[in-house]
Design an enzyme around this catalytic site. Structure first.
Site, short mmCIF file in Angstrom:
data_model
loop_
_atom_site.label_atom_id
_atom_site.label_comp_id
_atom_site.label_asym_id
_atom_site.label_seq_id
_atom_site.Cartn_x
_atom_site.Cartn_y
_atom_site.Cartn_z
N ARG A 24 0.87 -1.18 0.00
CA ARG A 24 0.00 0.00 0.00
C ARG A 24 0.90 1.22 0.00
O ARG A 24 2.09 1.11 0.32
CB ARG A 24 -0.90 0.01 1.23
CG ARG A 24 -0.12 0.03 2.52
CD ARG A 24 -1.02 -0.01 3.74
NE ARG A 24 -0.21 -0.20 4.93
CZ ARG A 24 -0.64 -0.74 6.07
NH1 ARG A 24 -1.87 -1.15 6.16
NH2 ARG A 24 0.15 -0.86 7.10
N CYS A 74 -6.32 40.15 3.38
CA CYS A 74 -5.24 40.23 4.36
C CYS A 74 -5.65 39.76 5.75
O CYS A 74 -5.01 40.06 6.72
CB CYS A 74 -4.65 41.63 4.41
SG CYS A 74 -5.81 42.86 5.01
P1 ADP Z 1 -3.09 -5.31 9.44
O1 ADP Z 1 -4.05 -4.58 8.57
O2 ADP Z 1 -3.28 -5.10 10.87
O3 ADP Z 1 -1.68 -5.14 8.96
P2 ADP Z 1 -3.04 -7.86 8.12
O4 ADP Z 1 -4.27 -8.43 7.56
O5 ADP Z 1 -2.13 -7.23 7.14
O6 ADP Z 1 -3.44 -6.86 9.26
O7 ADP Z 1 -2.33 -9.06 8.86
C1 ADP Z 1 -1.65 -9.08 10.06
C2 ADP Z 1 -0.38 -9.88 9.92
O8 ADP Z 1 -0.62 -11.19 9.51
C3 ADP Z 1 0.55 -9.26 8.92
O9 ADP Z 1 1.86 -9.33 9.40
C4 ADP Z 1 0.38 -10.16 7.72
O10 ADP Z 1 1.52 -10.16 6.92
C5 ADP Z 1 0.12 -11.52 8.36
N1 ADP Z 1 -0.68 -12.36 7.46
C6 ADP Z 1 -1.91 -12.08 7.00
N2 ADP Z 1 -2.34 -13.06 6.16
C7 ADP Z 1 -1.34 -13.96 6.08
C8 ADP Z 1 -1.18 -15.18 5.34
N3 ADP Z 1 -2.12 -15.63 4.53
N4 ADP Z 1 -0.03 -15.85 5.51
C9 ADP Z 1 0.91 -15.36 6.33
N5 ADP Z 1 0.83 -14.24 7.05
C10 ADP Z 1 -0.29 -13.54 6.92
MG MG Z 2 -1.05 -5.48 7.20
#
Ligand code: ADP
Ligand code: MG
Ligand code: MG
Length: 918
Positions: A345, A859
């Site tokens: 992002r 101003c």
């Molecule tokens: P946030 O919006 O709080 O960052 P995320 O959805 O990105 O939440 O997820 C939280 C953590 O879990 C992040 O570190 C993300 O990389 C990890 N994570 C989410 N989905 C997976 C997945 N499918 N496999 C491994 N790690 C995951």
């Molecule tokens: Mg995240």
């Protein structure tokens, strides 16, 4: 039938359905759109699908029930996921595990909750042990599921789970979670399930499909939760966007030492330097990095430890930057030496980084100048003007601790150890507060907003504290491991030192340093090469001139250095308040006869001449608008009541005098004071704001106007003789009738003639008026027959249009009006376009009709407010004039206004073209 669910690989279908990428992000949320987009680019992303934000809105509207067919579509997508991974959800032999992740259109760090490892139960866990031969990994994953599910879906307090782990660590006599064994985790998992049963009154669901459904609903529900609502309010995010749910196959960073997980920015988010920066952990799962539970390693470490994977990561980061034309915030996981991307992002960054990155990216050919100018927000420029620790004091002091410099600027304030207290002290004591926490959580955001700065003992560059601090421009130092924050005794220990809550601390977020006590701060130098570039580009696009209000040569010089093209308001009454002048001014006003008055005025003239000379020289040929004296009379005069009391005292004292001469002199004194009081009494006004203000005093005492004019012309001549170009513009305040202008003009023209003849020097000058009363705006055509320029005094114009005292703008009923939404906005902050704005438009059009080349500016305080600047741009003014420190903000805001016009034109052009074809 509504399509509620899209596979990551179906992004083209979404694009067909909605107009543009922004709408894709609206439907899939930022996270889902990013994952789908990366999938299309061929970047390694674990497969998955997204349930749309429309689903969330439908869920919210239907009293928290899933809309028709949504669940069926989700199950169908799950089958597709099974097919593409070759694994099966809930299967003993080869199970598919997934994460359930929220993601709204705009990223809301930590606000919505994620659940990892869905699909595990006792049976699946045993199957996975047989398959991986790694029971430690399996039960660590399992307990995480129970823990996250328990807290996110079932509302069990997270601390209870953490307490169990801590207890287990203590029993096993180990320091870190990584030292716990498979048996420990198995035992912990069992305990966690008991906790769920006790606290939530329901069992952890063993059926994976049930888990998935409850998790989906919980994410949708969390959109309406207290934390999320508070964050959206603070960040100005609309409440009706909804969040998407992303279901994604799990990859594991915690299956051994060839596994890792991390978060990185493609450039330094504090300084903008063009190198990736981040935190990662070997053998860990996602959340561990952000949670700050374990001490993270830096990306530089990864470069050494896993050079090939590091190289691959950097390549992908560069591709993503190029694709988005923006710095990226990226999550990744390495499973058995295979790199997976989990999120990308646009990264949050400091104002400093924003500016540097915008400039660098133009130079690298990633974006064009307009995009760079558009990207930097006027408010961000303010952060450049944030105070810094005074360099002298800084040199003399030694930091008591250092940590990560995650958000620049200095913060000096009293220590508050929790968010509520920070808010309370900031509001009640009116003293600046520094929020000090072991780490921050979403619940702390209100305290972070109230604080001047943030200090934490844990967490890395991408911790919650760092992200939020950067977003809101709060200086912050995080991960200061030496700090021992004791929330029970309410004190911080650093080595031998003890700092109690309520005592002062000073932070340097630019260097990551912490100091004891209250250090002095200074305004920074903004001649930053990157910022000047962005502002120079902005100057190419804007059409409004940017001038500054300044009463002293030093301020004028500062304004010049910030890029002011003219001096739009020099208030002369400030010059009358200097301690050496006030008595002369009083003598002038109170003079009983013409001779006394002339004498006082004569004394003021050379003083004023020097003031004006200073301003002319500082502005060096740029126009200088000098407003003649605008007194609320009472501000110059001694307080009537006090004098009355003095007189009464004097009369009482007479009985103590013994000699005749003493009595005589006292009587004399009394007579004299009574006379004075009489005259003062006759000048008293019931409502000084509507009294002898503005031009009115100059009409009553034309000698005063003549004196000021003479001072101006003589100063101009003196500059011209030294080869300094001058462009004085003499401005009459608070005019309501053209006759006032005519009277003043006559006096000024006479003086101008006289001085020019005496000195044989020609002085080019203009004569103009302020427009700050409704009548002036309504008869602007008549005024323009005399005045060569207009300047809207929007403070007074707002006061007189609304009939609301500007001195009470921060309290009383107006505050209540704003709170209740009776007035949508404080009209003293942003121009009220419907009322005050209508008067301005009327005056502009009438003024231009009478005198087509009339120069028109603003101003008031509004001249530095981006929203008001946009209005001034549309109203067709020539310039805005604001305080010197806001000049850079105004330059950028004016460019944004012009670029917004351009964008609007571009948007209507295709429509026009279509119309022509049709
Ligand atoms: P946030 O919006 O709080 O960052 P995320 O959805 O990105 O939440 O997820 C939280 C953590 O879990 C992040 O570190 C993300 O990389 C990890 N994570 C989410 N989905 C997976 C997945 N499918 N496999 C491994 N790690 C995951
Ligand atoms: Mg995240
Ligand atoms: Mg005024």
């Amino acid at each position: 039938m509504t399509k509620w669910v899209y596979l990551f690989s179906e992004v083209a279908e979404v694009e067909d359905r909605v107009p543009d990428w922004d709408a894709v992000r609206g439907l899939l949320g930022g996270k889902g759109a990013g994952l789908a987009d990366m999938t299309r680019l061929g970047i390694p992303v674990p497969p998955g699908f997204t349930v749309t934000t429309e689903g969330c809105n439908a869920f919210q509207q239907a009293d928290e029930t899933l809309p028709d067919s949504l669940w069926e579509q989700e199950l169908e997508a799950l089958r597709a996921l099974q097919a593409s991974t070759g694994k099966s959800f809930g299967d003993h032999a080869n199970p598919l595990l997934v994460s359930c992740r929220s993601g709204a259109k705009f990223s809301m760090p930590g606000m919505m909750d994620t659940i990892l490892n869905l699909g595990l139960n006792d049976d699946v866990a045993e199957g996975l042990v047989a398959r991986t031969k790694d029971p430690r990994f399996v039960y660590d994953a399992y307990r995480r599921l129970v823990q996250m599910f328990g807290s996110v879906v079932l509302g069990v307090p997270d601390e209870v789970f953490e307490a169990v782990i801590t207890a287990r660590r203590r029993r096993a006599e180990v320091e870190s979670d990584t030292d716990l064994t498979a048996d420990d985790w198995r035992e912990i998992t069992r305990k966690f399930k008991e906790i769920v049963r006790t606290y939530a009154g329901t069992d952890f669901p063993d059926d994976p499909v049930e888990q998935l459904r409850l998790a989906t609903e919980a994410v949708f529900r969390s959109w309406g939760g207290k934390r999320a609502v508070a964050y959206r309010n603070a960040a100005g995010i609309p409440h009706d966007l909804g969040t998407a749910v992303n279901i994604q196959a799990m990859v594991f960073g915690n299956m051994g030492d060839d596994c890792a997980t991390g978060v990185a920015m493609s450039r330094n988010a504090s300084t903008g330097e063009p190198h990736p920066e981040g935190d990662y952990l070997i053998n860990a799962q996602g959340e561990d990095v952000v949670a700050g539970i374990r001490k993270t390693l830096s990306l530089d470490h990864m470069r050494q430890a896993m050079p090939e994977l590091y190289g691959e990561f950097v390549d992908i980061a560069r591709r993503l930057e190029k694709h988005h034309g923006n710095m990226q915030d990226i999550e990744f996981t390495i499973e058995h030496s295979k790199l997976w991307l989990l999120q990308t992002r646009d990264g949050k960054r400091t104002a400093q980084a924003e500016v540097r990155i915008a400039v660098d990216m133009v130079e690298e050919g990633l974006i064009d100048r307009k995009t760079a100018v558009r990207r930097v927000q006027p408010e961000q420029i303010e952060f450049f003007l944030h105070p810094q620790l005074d360099p002298e004091a800084r040199k003399a002091a030694t930091p008591i601790a250092t940590g990560l410099n995650v958000s620049p600027g200095a913060a000096v304030g009293i220590v508050a150890l929790d968010a509520d207290r920070a808010v309370q002290w900031a509001n009640e004591t009116n003293r600046p507060v520094v929020l000090v926490r072991p780490e921050t959580k979403p619940d702390d955001v209100h305290g972070m907003l109230a604080a001047e700065g943030i200090l934490t003992s844990r967490g890395g560059r991408t911790s919650h504290a760092a992200l939020v601090a950067r977003q809101f421009g709060k200086p912050a130092v995080v991960g200061v491991a030496e700090l021992d924050i004791d929330l029970t005794t309410r004190e911080i220990r650093v080595g031998e030192k003890v700092i109690r809550e309520g005592e002062f601390l000073s932070l340097d977020g630019t260097l990551g340093e912490v100091f004891e006590g209250q250090m002095p701060t200074v305004r920074p130098d903004i001649s930053n090469a990157y910022l000047s570039k962005v502002l120079d580009w902005a100057d190419d696009y804007r059409r409004l001139g940017i001038w500054a209000n300044a009463d002293y040569p030093g301020d004028a010089e500062l304004a010049r250095s910030y890029g002011a093209e003219g001096l739009g308001l020099a208030r002369t009454e400030h010059m009358f308040f200097e301690p050496d002048r006030l008595p002369i001014v009083q003598a002038m006003i109170m003079a009983g006869n013409v001779t006394d008055r002339a004498e006082a005025i004569e004394k003021l003239e050379p003083l004023q001449r020097a003031d004006f000379e200073g301003l002319f020289r500082a502005m060096d040929g740029a126009p200088v608008v000098i407003r003649l004296l605008d007194p609320p009379l009472h501000e110059f005069l001694p307080a009537y009541d006090e004098l009355l009391r003095d007189l009464a005292d004097l009369k009482m004292r007479i009985q103590h005098y013994s000699t005749m001469s003493e009595v005589d002199s006292a009587l004399n004194d009394i007579r004299h004071k009574e006379d004075y009081l009489d005259r003062l009494g006759s000048l008293r006004e019931a409502n000084p704001m509507l009294g002898t203000r503005g031009v009115r005093l100059g009409v009553l005492i034309p000698e005063l106007t003549a004196m000021q004019a003479r001072a101006i012309f003589e100063a101009a001549v003196s500059c011209i003789r030294d080869g300094v170009e001058v462009r004085p513009k003499i401005m009459i305040p608070l005019t309501v009738h053209a006759n006032e202008l005519r009277a003043q003009q006559k006096t000024i023209v006479e003086v101008a003639k006289a001085v020019q003849e005496e000195t044989k020097t020609e002085v080019p000058y203009q004569f103009g008026t302020m427009v700050e009363a409704p009548r002036a705006a309504l008869v602007a055509g008549e005024l323009a027959e005399v005045a060569e320029f207009f300047s809207f005094g929007t403070n007074d114009l707002t006061q007189t249009t609304f009939g609301i005292s500007r001195d009470d703008a921060e309290r009383g009923f107006l505050v209540e009006y704003l709170r209740r939404g009776i007035l949508p906005e404080n009209p003293f902050t942003s121009i009220d376009e419907d009322g005050v704005g209508a008067l301005i438009r009327t005056a502009v059009s009438a003024g231009r009709q009478a005198r087509p080349d009339i120069e028109i500016g603003v101003c008031g305080e509004h001249g530095g407010d981006p929203k008001s600047i946009a209005f001034c741009h549309t109203a067709g003014l020539n310039y805005v004039s604001c305080s010197p420190y806001r000049v850079p903000v105004a330059r950028l805001a004016a460019a944004h206004a012009a670029l917004a016009d351009e964008a609007a034109e571009e948007a209507t052009e295709p429509a026009k073209a279509e119309a022509v074809v049709a």
